[in-house]
Design a protein around this motif. Structure first.
Motif, mmCIF file in Angstrom:
data_model
loop_
_atom_site.group_PDB
_atom_site.id
_atom_site.type_symbol
_atom_site.label_atom_id
_atom_site.label_comp_id
_atom_site.label_asym_id
_atom_site.label_seq_id
_atom_site.Cartn_x
_atom_site.Cartn_y
_atom_site.Cartn_z
ATOM 1 N N HIS A 261 35.626 34.139 28.327
ATOM 2 C CA HIS A 261 36.587 34.436 29.426
ATOM 3 C C HIS A 261 36.877 33.463 29.978
ATOM 4 C CE1 HIS A 261 33.257 32.454 31.467
ATOM 5 N NE2 HIS A 261 34.145 31.676 32.637
ATOM 6 N N TRP A 262 38.642 34.122 31.475
ATOM 7 C CA TRP A 262 39.050 32.819 31.739
ATOM 8 C C TRP A 262 38.383 32.954 32.982
ATOM 9 C CZ3 TRP A 262 40.719 35.288 27.562
ATOM 10 C CH2 TRP A 262 41.584 34.416 26.555
ATOM 11 N N GLU A 263 38.758 31.671 33.825
ATOM 12 C CA GLU A 263 37.950 31.812 35.837
ATOM 13 C C GLU A 263 39.964 31.890 35.839
ATOM 14 O OE1 GLU A 263 35.659 30.583 37.274
ATOM 15 O OE2 GLU A 263 34.446 30.720 35.245
ATOM 16 N N PRO A 264 39.253 32.710 37.103
ATOM 17 C CA PRO A 264 39.955 32.862 38.164
ATOM 18 C C PRO A 264 40.316 31.590 39.122
ATOM 19 C CG PRO A 264 38.128 33.522 39.309
ATOM 20 C CD PRO A 264 37.794 33.536 37.520
ATOM 21 N N SER A 265 41.706 31.876 39.756
ATOM 22 C CA SER A 265 42.119 30.389 40.152
ATOM 23 C C SER A 265 41.884 30.266 41.339
ATOM 24 C CB SER A 265 43.714 30.011 39.939
ATOM 25 O OG SER A 265 44.672 30.179 40.163
ATOM 26 N N TRP A 266 40.827 31.391 42.061
ATOM 27 C CA TRP A 266 41.038 31.394 43.420
ATOM 28 C C TRP A 266 39.901 31.939 43.564
ATOM 29 C CZ3 TRP A 266 43.603 34.727 40.498
ATOM 30 C CH2 TRP A 266 43.123 36.091 39.723
ATOM 31 N N SER A 267 38.768 31.993 44.336
ATOM 32 C CA SER A 267 37.539 32.804 44.928
ATOM 33 C C SER A 267 37.009 32.243 46.487
ATOM 34 C CB SER A 267 36.740 31.778 44.387
ATOM 35 O OG SER A 267 35.319 32.343 44.480
ATOM 36 N N TRP A 268 36.858 33.754 46.867
ATOM 37 C CA TRP A 268 36.617 33.925 48.256
ATOM 38 C C TRP A 268 34.989 33.500 48.661
ATOM 39 C CZ3 TRP A 268 34.009 38.339 49.975
ATOM 40 C CH2 TRP A 268 34.722 39.677 48.451
ATOM 41 N N GLY A 269 34.328 33.393 47.442
ATOM 42 C CA GLY A 269 32.604 33.060 47.898
ATOM 43 C C GLY A 269 31.618 34.480 47.285
ATOM 44 N N ASN A 270 32.171 34.872 46.751
ATOM 45 C CA ASN A 270 31.592 36.655 46.146
ATOM 46 C C ASN A 270 31.597 36.484 44.844
ATOM 47 O OD1 ASN A 270 31.449 39.491 45.446
ATOM 48 N ND2 ASN A 270 31.106 39.773 47.498
ATOM 49 N N THR A 271 29.653 36.336 44.565
ATOM 50 C CA THR A 271 29.653 36.634 43.057
ATOM 51 C C THR A 271 30.466 37.542 42.306
ATOM 52 O OG1 THR A 271 27.883 34.890 43.799
ATOM 53 C CG2 THR A 271 28.359 35.747 41.788
ATOM 54 N N GLU A 272 30.099 38.366 42.696
ATOM 55 C CA GLU A 272 29.981 40.112 42.140
ATOM 56 C C GLU A 272 31.789 39.891 42.301
ATOM 57 O OE1 GLU A 272 28.987 44.651 42.776
ATOM 58 O OE2 GLU A 272 28.981 43.118 44.281
ATOM 59 N N ALA A 273 32.673 39.281 42.808
ATOM 60 C CA ALA A 273 34.229 39.576 42.946
ATOM 61 C C ALA A 273 34.730 38.407 42.198
ATOM 62 C CB ALA A 273 34.799 39.375 43.982
ATOM 63 N N ASP A 274 33.913 37.417 42.074
ATOM 64 C CA ASP A 274 34.627 36.742 40.677
ATOM 65 C C ASP A 274 34.104 36.917 39.550
ATOM 66 O OD1 ASP A 274 34.726 34.596 43.289
ATOM 67 O OD2 ASP A 274 32.962 33.670 42.893
ATOM 68 N N GLN A 275 32.822 37.649 39.077
ATOM 69 C CA GLN A 275 32.835 38.009 38.264
ATOM 70 C C GLN A 275 33.255 39.137 37.409
ATOM 71 O OE1 GLN A 275 30.367 36.523 35.906
ATOM 72 N NE2 GLN A 275 30.822 37.615 34.273
ATOM 73 N N GLU A 276 34.251 40.015 38.183
ATOM 74 C CA GLU A 276 34.479 41.100 38.464
ATOM 75 C C GLU A 276 36.175 40.552 37.748
ATOM 76 O OE1 GLU A 276 34.678 43.625 40.866
ATOM 77 O OE2 GLU A 276 32.425 44.469 40.857
ATOM 78 N N TRP A 277 36.267 39.184 38.598
ATOM 79 C CA TRP A 277 38.188 39.522 38.228
ATOM 80 C C TRP A 277 37.570 38.067 36.940
ATOM 81 C CZ3 TRP A 277 42.562 40.575 39.277
ATOM 82 C CH2 TRP A 277 42.534 40.674 41.161
ATOM 83 N N ARG A 278 37.206 37.769 36.113
ATOM 84 C CA ARG A 278 36.868 37.468 35.066
ATOM 85 C C ARG A 278 36.914 38.310 33.986
ATOM 86 N NH1 ARG A 278 31.664 34.335 37.491
ATOM 87 N NH2 ARG A 278 32.586 31.984 37.625
ATOM 88 N N SER A 279 36.178 39.193 34.134
ATOM 89 C CA SER A 279 36.532 40.345 33.175
ATOM 90 C C SER A 279 38.225 40.854 32.999
ATOM 91 C CB SER A 279 36.019 41.855 33.713
ATOM 92 O OG SER A 279 34.425 41.079 33.332
ATOM 93 N N ILE A 280 38.323 41.085 34.659
ATOM 94 C CA ILE A 280 39.625 41.243 35.020
ATOM 95 C C ILE A 280 40.757 40.653 33.937
ATOM 96 C CG2 ILE A 280 41.989 41.917 36.087
ATOM 97 C CD1 ILE A 280 39.474 42.961 37.990
ATOM 98 N N LEU A 281 40.790 39.402 33.820
ATOM 99 C CA LEU A 281 41.765 38.170 33.958
ATOM 100 C C LEU A 281 41.643 38.269 32.355
ATOM 101 C CD1 LEU A 281 41.281 35.710 36.437
ATOM 102 C CD2 LEU A 281 43.516 36.990 35.949
ATOM 103 N N THR A 282 40.533 38.652 31.919
ATOM 104 C CA THR A 282 40.045 38.304 30.381
ATOM 105 C C THR A 282 41.202 39.364 29.422
ATOM 106 O OG1 THR A 282 37.705 36.845 30.788
ATOM 107 C CG2 THR A 282 37.984 37.771 28.294
ATOM 108 N N PHE A 283 40.472 40.530 29.890
ATOM 109 C CA PHE A 283 40.881 41.697 29.619
ATOM 110 C C PHE A 283 42.735 41.344 28.964
ATOM 111 C CE2 PHE A 283 42.056 46.455 29.873
ATOM 112 C CZ PHE A 283 42.197 46.239 27.871
ATOM 113 N N GLN A 284 43.485 41.720 30.321
ATOM 114 C CA GLN A 284 44.849 40.955 30.419
ATOM 115 C C GLN A 284 45.383 39.680 29.468
ATOM 116 O OE1 GLN A 284 45.669 40.064 34.529
ATOM 117 N NE2 GLN A 284 45.610 41.769 34.881
ATOM 118 N N ASN A 285 44.024 38.694 29.596
ATOM 119 C CA ASN A 285 44.658 37.496 28.445
ATOM 120 C C ASN A 285 44.560 37.961 27.136
ATOM 121 O OD1 ASN A 285 45.351 36.208 31.010
ATOM 122 N ND2 ASN A 285 43.080 35.243 30.890
#
Length: 294
Positions: A261-285
């Motif tokens: 995966h690729w890591e998002p460059s932002w986070s607000w400390g919500n583990t579920e959101a962080d994991q979902e952003w990894r999926s979104i960014l990875t698919f986009q990339n």
């Protein structure tokens, strides 16, 4: 190299990915049926036709939002869904029903979404959310307008013209990162008539392109990136940004994590959101890497 980044990405999608991006990846890269993708998209659609705010992971609400609906309609267009698809028809009807007739804008997220966990930038406790998003005159309106042009058979012609005139007027002074991304989405809409595309192209070439980073050093952190403007070679600004895009593509190949995966460059400390952003960014990339021939 291409095989390696796709194989690595599948490590992520086969394990910890959000369901939508998993089936979307399988359809795009593993010749799987489109039906599970459409079903996963429909599962995010509410009875009012809008899409649950949590389709954008930084708001965990299930109420419909214009922002989530803009994302869903972009996906519908990517998948080649036509105006006859119920998911498209219901979404466009939601937009027509929720458009503010006085301002011709959509509120980016509804007030009800405040009741669920959300990132600080979505907070409206002090009543300043709409001001922070400049009254939503471009975000998400310009992005949504692209989808309305793509599905113009479902939209009154006079309304399309009014919305487009209003967006083009705001575009002349646009500078905020997300506003520019929404305008780039509109610019890349194939169905947008040239009479509207040409002045928007001029705005980008005169005012926006100089703002886009061109080196590895300036592409670090939460900044406007060339692939956010021209995600594929078919975009009207692809030739203008080709050199910067190549730099970003090389950077993507180097920064993919061993887990795929690729890591998002932002986070607000919500583990579920962080994991979902990894999926979104990875698919986009991986979509961008494939589109640009890597």
């Amino acid at each position: 190299m291409a095989i390696r980044y796709l194989q690595n990405a599948w490590q992520h999608f086969s394990g910890h990915a959000r369901p939508y991006e998993k089936v979307a990846f399988q359809h795009a890269f593993q010749h799987a049926s489109i039906l599970p993708v459409v079903e996963a998209l429909q599962n995010m659609q509410n009875e009012d036709g809008g899409f649950a705010a949590l389709f954008e992971p930084d708001n965990r609400s299930t109420v419909s939002s214009a922002l989530a609906t803009s994302i869903a309609l972009r996906e519908a267009r990517r998948l080649g869904m036509s105006v006859t698809e119920p998911v498209v028809q219901f979404a466009v009807n939601y937009l027509l029903e929720t458009l503010d007739p006085e301002t011709l804008t959509w509120r980016i997220i509804p007030e009800e979404a405040q009741q669920d966990p959300h990132a600080p930038w979505w907070d409206n406790e002090d009543g300043t959310l709409l001001n922070r998003f400049s009254g939503c005159v471009l975000n998400p309106r310009a992005d949504l307008l692209g989808s309305l042009w793509a599905y113009q058979e479902l939209v009154p012609e006079d309304l399309l013209v009014q919305l487009t005139d209003a967006v083009l007027q705001e575009a002349t002074t646009a500078h905020e990162m997300h506003d520019l991304i929404c305008l780039a989405q509109l610019l890349g809409t194939e169905e947008l008539p040239d009479v509207y595309r040409d002045p928007l192209l001029e705005v980008f070439r005169e005012r926006v392109l100089p703002l886009i980073p061109e080196t590895r050093e300036t592409m670090q952190g939460y900044v406007l990136l060339p692939l956010q403007i021209a995600p594929a070679p078919e975009h009207p600004l692809a030739f203008d940004l080709e050199a910067a895009v190549q730099v970003q593509l090389e950077l993507l190949l180097e920064t993919q994590k061993p887990q795929g995966h690729w890591e998002p460059s932002w986070s607000w400390g919500n583990t579920e959101a962080d994991q979902e952003w990894r999926s979104i960014l990875t698919f986009q990339n991986v979509l961008a890497l494939q589109a640009w021939g890597l």
